[in-house]
Design an enzyme around this catalytic site. Structure first.
Site, PDB file in Angstrom:
ATOM      1  N   GLU A  27      42.639  87.346  66.094  1.00 29.35           N
ATOM      2  CA  GLU A  27      44.014  86.895  66.205  1.00 29.35           C
ATOM      3  C   GLU A  27      44.396  85.812  65.988  1.00 29.35           C
ATOM      4  O   GLU A  27      44.019  84.722  66.507  1.00 29.35           O
ATOM      5  CB  GLU A  27      44.195  87.320  67.148  1.00 29.35           C
ATOM      6  CG  GLU A  27      46.373  87.315  66.284  1.00 29.35           C
ATOM      7  CD  GLU A  27      46.653  88.058  68.074  1.00 29.35           C
ATOM      8  OE1 GLU A  27      46.367  88.478  69.299  1.00 29.35           O
ATOM      9  OE2 GLU A  27      48.249  87.828  68.240  1.00 29.35           O
TER      10      GLU A  27
ATOM     11  N   ASP B 236      44.317  75.681  81.626  1.00 25.67           N
ATOM     12  CA  ASP B 236      45.728  75.102  81.009  1.00 25.67           C
ATOM     13  C   ASP B 236      45.645  74.087  81.882  1.00 25.67           C
ATOM     14  O   ASP B 236      46.380  74.936  83.577  1.00 25.67           O
ATOM     15  CB  ASP B 236      46.910  76.244  80.379  1.00 25.67           C
ATOM     16  CG  ASP B 236      48.128  75.720  80.156  1.00 25.67           C
ATOM     17  OD1 ASP B 236      47.768  74.078  79.997  1.00 25.67           O
ATOM     18  OD2 ASP B 236      49.265  76.435  80.199  1.00 25.67           O
TER      19      ASP B 236
ATOM     20  N   ASP C 249      48.888  71.352  83.506  1.00 28.74           N
ATOM     21  CA  ASP C 249      50.378  70.809  82.693  1.00 28.74           C
ATOM     22  C   ASP C 249      50.853  69.767  84.430  1.00 28.74           C
ATOM     23  O   ASP C 249      51.081  70.225  84.936  1.00 28.74           O
ATOM     24  CB  ASP C 249      51.347  72.059  82.730  1.00 28.74           C
ATOM     25  CG  ASP C 249      52.506  71.667  82.446  1.00 28.74           C
ATOM     26  OD1 ASP C 249      53.100  73.029  80.817  1.00 28.74           O
ATOM     27  OD2 ASP C 249      53.057  71.006  82.928  1.00 28.74           O
TER      28      ASP C 249
ATOM     29  N   CYS D 254      50.668  59.358  85.409  1.00 28.78           N
ATOM     30  CA  CYS D 254      50.701  60.607  86.265  1.00 28.78           C
ATOM     31  C   CYS D 254      49.568  60.557  84.563  1.00 28.78           C
ATOM     32  O   CYS D 254      49.337  62.179  85.439  1.00 28.78           O
ATOM     33  CB  CYS D 254      52.035  60.700  86.094  1.00 28.78           C
ATOM     34  SG  CYS D 254      53.936  61.439  84.781  1.00 28.78           S
TER      35      CYS D 254
ATOM     36  N   HIS E   2      45.082  86.298  76.216  1.00 24.63           N
ATOM     37  CA  HIS E   2      45.934  85.197  76.407  1.00 24.63           C
ATOM     38  C   HIS E   2      46.101  84.708  75.314  1.00 24.63           C
ATOM     39  O   HIS E   2      44.542  84.123  74.846  1.00 24.63           O
ATOM     40  CB  HIS E   2      45.357  84.641  77.817  1.00 24.63           C
ATOM     41  CG  HIS E   2      47.040  84.080  78.103  1.00 24.63           C
ATOM     42  ND1 HIS E   2      47.901  84.669  79.015  1.00 24.63           N
ATOM     43  CD2 HIS E   2      47.929  83.043  77.708  1.00 24.63           C
ATOM     44  CE1 HIS E   2      49.274  83.453  78.655  1.00 24.63           C
ATOM     45  NE2 HIS E   2      48.833  82.541  78.328  1.00 24.63           N
TER      46      HIS E   2
ATOM     47  N   LEU F   9      46.553  80.794  73.355  1.00 25.44           N
ATOM     48  CA  LEU F   9      47.099  79.287  73.517  1.00 25.44           C
ATOM     49  C   LEU F   9      47.055  78.629  72.452  1.00 25.44           C
ATOM     50  O   LEU F   9      45.858  79.585  71.375  1.00 25.44           O
ATOM     51  CB  LEU F   9      45.693  79.210  73.965  1.00 25.44           C
ATOM     52  CG  LEU F   9      45.287  77.886  75.213  1.00 25.44           C
ATOM     53  CD1 LEU F   9      46.459  78.361  76.505  1.00 25.44           C
ATOM     54  CD2 LEU F   9      44.257  77.486  76.150  1.00 25.44           C
ATOM     55  N   LYS F  10      47.371  77.513  71.969  1.00 25.58           N
ATOM     56  CA  LYS F  10      48.059  76.880  71.182  1.00 25.58           C
ATOM     57  C   LYS F  10      47.071  75.721  70.060  1.00 25.58           C
ATOM     58  O   LYS F  10      45.808  75.747  71.375  1.00 25.58           O
ATOM     59  CB  LYS F  10      48.683  75.600  71.957  1.00 25.58           C
ATOM     60  CG  LYS F  10      49.428  74.936  70.538  1.00 25.58           C
ATOM     61  CD  LYS F  10      50.625  74.014  71.211  1.00 25.58           C
ATOM     62  CE  LYS F  10      50.042  72.963  71.968  1.00 25.58           C
ATOM     63  NZ  LYS F  10      51.847  72.415  72.170  1.00 25.58           N
TER      64      LYS F  10
END
Ligand SMILES: [Zn+2]
Lengths: 535, 504
Positions: free
Chosen positions: A160, A226, A228, A248, A435, A437-438
């Site tokens: 997909e 992931d 973030d 950071c 799930h 994911l980009k």
């Protein structure tokens, strides 16, 4: 879960800004977007359509459960259908139809030091995007990466892909037999975002033709992680929300180091690729066959093994570990120690203010120690975190109480090191086989940056702010000059740009993956037990 | 039970013909423990067939009772030791026993006989697998360390023992996992600790909790966890085999000598803790009469309270409800005459004629007043145990029998409980959780303890009741008896009859 409700709420303002941004882009391109809708009305699903379809599948699944079949053998959970990558809350998705508000306050737009100016808004400029998909996106390697072989297989054909169009409509369950067919369709639809879902038991496009919903089920997908930077807002002082800087970013460097070591040394995975998400996070894609075929319960086990920071930012001490530490944690502390000194104590100086110093005190054992430290720090309010950290041991030596437990202090200090350095995973991305994911190599519409892979040989030098933007790349193609000595083979457009090292790294990664996959196949055929794959 | 001529030889394994092999020797039993992978092939007598099965059944029934009573593994082991000695002894290789082979043969055969008896329905299969697993675990823990290791190695479970050299190489890591997971006391020295290397996906729980050292996709599982690994494997294989046995069962019907024995065995297993002898007054001094039932119903467990309330509301009860309730009343000491009076008065919307024609006989039958010889001799039916109520004849629409903790939804159950004075939200929540976890006994005992909290404290403080008298209740009649005695402390004394006892 690393996300607390509070944090989500905090993140919202920036999301709104980004949406406004998207809306601005759109109004400029409305004509094009409408075009797509008209010519392809049957295929384009608006988020509403996706939703009703989800309900339909959900109904199937209920029927299935009544028949006594376990739901994990098939069927799609409604919630899963809405399970979009939460990394980029700034993107509207089918999961959360968002209001589009025009914003006239450009000064609210997030900006990063090296990235000021109009450049960052045009991540989804349709002309630039067309050129990018046409001339720069590495279709062949992308295909091989998901297909695990140069010849088309069902690994690709049943995979997909999901497109988000410039009008925010989401087309789910797209699938293609070859890289070329995919490329053609992408150029026709011009998605601003491409997401990757699982390989299904049947072709995703034909899922509605099936009588039995159970025969359409996800069978494999890369194991994904992931991370973030917004999950670090309670410990980073340099930036917050969607903003990042090189200081950071070091938290991501630490995360790669620790997670990579665990995946490689502990779980034995080899084909791990880290991808910059285009703004403030990273994704890991693990393509080993043994990882791709893990079911949800095993994915959850890995996520649980790796998860150390628990609770939200408001939940007090978030690291509570049994002693002695598990080898994975001992190794993590070894890897993180120097980062704690340089990138946390020095660079972030997280406990300089008295309020933040109080937070440190709360994490320490022994009342006498805490009181002594508090007196000392109250006397010199602007004392740096580095010195405060050193103070702990120095003051501890003066504690006279018989109940003082040096071991408890050592443990607490280790916990603090972990709390300020250990990767904060959004484990929901990892737990589910289906799930979305980009995809790597798409353009982040907010920053215009390409979601490039992070070379593991040099990941400590990776600077997200020097990742090429789409504008820069197109400019580089134009500025490219033919060398005096012409090479015999033609030069790909991507080779003319600063995308080159990233695509070369991707190619190396994909080749190693295909080589291993081939070896497995050959071995199985030799052993005479090749029953074909799952189909 | 019908005895069958024990001189006639009998073949246990119905597949023997298929596998008949002249070179086949009698089964050897190198280990005390058995995964029961291969069916027995030698002949045994019918008498052995029956006796061995009954002996094993006794053991299994008692193990199951231990679990109902929530005994800890240590308590259960202590409780079971004498019974195992008596009915199913298994000595270790290192013992001086001369009976090793005979004991192991009996263990082997009896297991397979019961497989045949208990594979017919899914419910029986699950229960059999559960109790056999408990027995296996008990024996596994009691086994000599070295013999246990030899047994595990013989299973070929592709769990690689970690060689000493590697153990030393990862000593720091391995010691850390052992101490953090099991405490310092559990750790002896790295040389004494044994580890097995298995694919990490085989021990997901241990990985998720970081209880094992991981390296290159392999988990280093301490021998301490071996038990759960082996036991999980035992259960999984047994469940699979039972499915296969179930499919093979029809072929067994041809042997008409075995069918009655197997039938009898499985019936016995249905109610291992049944056998609440009725007929005589259970409690001296208690007025067990038709007109006092309403008053006595305050001591009834929910399953009977619900029946009583339904009877009062509708003036009738359906078949299984009548059976469950009348046998319970018989168990508390209601005589046949009083019983007939009670039912006649309760069915107050029908004529004498209808009652006499359609119901009187059935009530008499359950008291053994009419019916065949065996029914009369046996004094009719025995009151139902929790096990029987929980597993047999689940109630349909309009039926009030069964176990409310199992068969009612939480909403209706709460209404019934509240009507009995259980209003404490914490207790109701506890019941809900028990129900969720399918711990129906716990729910029932929780309610009992709540309703008798004051009396139980007194009984314990004054040592009026012994520990065994305060064990988990697994029989409705025991519930009544205990409730009555507690509420009438000092007024009534336990009578001679009415004790729950095992029926082999
Ligand atoms: Zn920053």
């Amino acid at each position: 879960m690393p996300h607390s409700v509070d944090q989500k709420a905090e993140a919202l303002p920036s999301a709104e800004v980004e949406m406004a941004e998207a809306a601005t882009d759109e109004s400029a391109n409305q004509g094009a977007a409408e075009d797509v809708d008209m010519t392809d009305a049957t295929e384009t699903q608006t988020s509403e359509a996706t939703k009703s379809e989800a309900k339909e599948l959900g109904a199937f699944e209920k029927g299935q459960e009544r028949n006594g079949m376990a739901s994990d053998t098939g069927g799609i959970k409604v919630e899963d259908l809405f399970d979009m990558d939460s990394d980029d809350e700034e993107f509207p998705s089918s999961a959360m139809p968002v209001k589009k508000e025009a914003s006239d306050s450009p000064d609210l737009l997030p900006s990063s030091p090296s990235d000021a100016g109009p450049v960052q808004h045009s991540g989804s400029d349709p002309e630039l995007l067309r050129t990018f998909y046409q001339r720069l996106f590495p279709w062949r390697y992308f295909f091989q990466w998901l297909n695990h072989s140069p010849q088309p297989t069902l690994d690709f054909e049943h995979r997909e892909l999901s497109f988000m169009l410039s009008n925010d409509a989401v087309m789910r369950y797209q699938s293609y037999r070859t890289a070329d067919l995919l490329r053609k369709d992408v150029l026709r639809l011009m998605p601003t975002r491409i997401e990757i879902g699982p390989v299904y038991s049947t072709n995703p496009r034909e899922r509605k033709l099936l009588q039995n919903a159970g025969s359409f089920r996800p069978v494999s997908k890369e194991l994904c992680f992931d991370i973030d930077l917004t999950d670090y807002d309670d410990i980073r002082t340099c930036c917050d929300k969607a903003n990042i800087c090189i200081k950071c970013w070091q938290f991501m460097t630490m995360a790669i180091k620790v997670i990579n070591a665990a995946l490689r040394d502990d779980f034995g995975f080899k084909h791990i690729m880290w991808v910059y998400s285009g703004r403030r996070g990273i994704h890991a894609w693990i393509s080993d066959k043994s990882a791709r075929t893990l079911d949800d319960s095993k994915r959850k086990v890995i996520a649980g093994y790796l998860e150390v920071i628990v609770g939200g930012a408001q939940s007090g001490k978030r690291v509570n570990l049994r002693r002695p530490l598990h080898p994975h944690l001992t190794r993590s502390i070894d890897l993180l120690k120097s980062h704690f000194q340089d990138d946390v104590l020095e660079a972030q100086d997280p406990w300089r203010s008295p309020e933040r110093a109080d937070k440190l005190l709360q994490m320490l054992p022994d009342t006498e120690l805490r009181e002594a430290l508090k007196r000392k720090w109250d006397a010199s309010p602007e004392r740096s975190s580095e010195l405060k950290w050193k103070d702990i041991d120095a003051v501890a030596k003066t504690v006279t109480s018989k109940n003082f437990d040096p071991k408890a202090l050592l443990d607490a200090k280790q916990d603090i090191v972990l709390e300020y350095t250990y990767p904060r995973l959004d484990i929901n991305v990892s737990k589910k086989l289906n799930h979305l994911l980009k995809s790597p190599f798409v353009i982040h519409p907010g920053t215009g940056r390409v979601c490039v892979p992070v070379d593991l040989r040099t990941f400590e030098d990776f600077d997200p702010l020097s990742v090429p933007t789409i504008q820069q790349l197109i400019h580089e193609i134009d500025a490219w000059k033919e060398p005096e000595v012409k090479s015999e083979k033609g030069v790909h457009d991507w080779e003319k740009t600063s995308l080159k090292p990233y695509i070369e790294y991707f190619r190396t990664h994909v080749n190693a993956l295909m080589r291993d996959e081939k070896d497995v196949k050959v071995k199985r055929e030799r052993d005479g037990e090749d029953n074909g794959d799952l189909w | 039970m019908n005895r069958i001529d024990n001189k006639r030889r009998n073949v246990v394994d119905h597949r023997k013909k298929q596998y008949a092999d002249p070179a086949y020797k009698e089964t050897q039993y190198p280990h005390r423990l058995n995964f029961y992978a291969t069916p027995p092939t030698a002949d045994i007598t019918l008498e052995q067939f029956e006796q061995w099965a009954i002996d094993r059944l006794r053991v299994l029934a008692e193990i199951e009772a231990c679990s109902f009573r929530n005994k800890s593994p240590v308590e259960a082991a202590a409780h079971m030791r004498p019974l195992l000695e008596k009915y199913l002894p298994l000595d270790s290789n290192s013992s001086s026993s001369t009976q090793l082979s005979a004991q192991r043969q009996k263990d082997h055969y009896s297991h397979f006989i019961l497989r045949l008896a208990f594979s017919s329905t899914k419910e029986l299969r699950q229960r059999f697998a559960r109790v056999e697993t408990m027995l296996f675990r008990l024996r596994f823990n009691a086994d000599d360390t070295r013999e246990r290791q030899a047994f595990v190695e013989s299973l070929n479970l592709d769990w690689e023992p970690v060689p000493d050299e590697e153990k030393r190489k990862f000593a720091t890591e391995l010691i850390a996992t052992v101490i953090s997971s099991y405490g310092k006391k559990a750790y002896q020295s790295i040389d004494e600790e044994q580890f097995y290397r298995v694919d990490w996906t085989r021990v997901p729980d241990l990985v998720e909790q970081r209880k094992v050292f991981l390296r290159a996709g392999k988990a280093y599982v301490p021998a301490k966890e071996l038990q759960s690994l082996v036991v999980t494997e035992f259960t999984a294989r047994l469940e699979k085999s039972l499915e296969l046995t179930a499919r093979a069962l029809p072929r067994l019907d041809e042997d008409d000598r075995l069918t009655p024995i197997l039938d009898h065995l499985s019936k016995n297993f249905v109610a291992p803790d049944a056998g609440y002898s009725g007929g005589n007054s259970a409690i001296d001094g208690a007025e067990i009469t038709a007109r006092n039932i309403d008053n006595l119903s305050q001591h009834f467990p929910m399953c009977m309270t619900v029946l009583h309330r339904t009877l009062r509301r509708d003036s009738k009860l359906k078949h299984f409800g009548r059976l469950q309730y009348t046998l319970f009343l018989k168990g508390i000491g209601l005589s046949l005459d009083e019983s007939l009076t009670f039912w006649r008065q309760s069915f107050n919307k029908m004529t004498d004629d209808t009652f006499n024609k359609e119901y009187r006989y059935n009530f008499r039958h359950s008291y053994g007043d009419v019916g065949g010889d065996s029914n009369r001799r046996g004094g009719g039916y025995t009151p139902y145990s929790c096990q029987k109520i929980l597993t047999e004849h689940a109630p349909g629409p309009g039926e009030a029998h069964g176990c409310p903790y199992r068969h009612m939804n939480m909403e209706n159950l709460a209404v019934q409980l509240q009507a009995s004075g259980v209003t404490d939200p914490a207790v109701l929540r506890g019941v809900g959780e028990d129900k969720e976890k399918q711990k129906f006994h716990l729910a029932c005992n929780r309610v009992f303890e709540h309703l008798h909290a004051k009396e139980l404290k007194q009984a314990k403080d004054e040592r009026i009741m012994t520990a065994s008298q305060l064990e988990t209740i697994v029989h409705p009649n025991e519930y009544f008896k205990r409730s009555y005695l507690l509420k009438n402390m000092g007024k009534a004394q336990p009578g001679g009859g009415g004790d729950v006892k095992m029926e082999g």
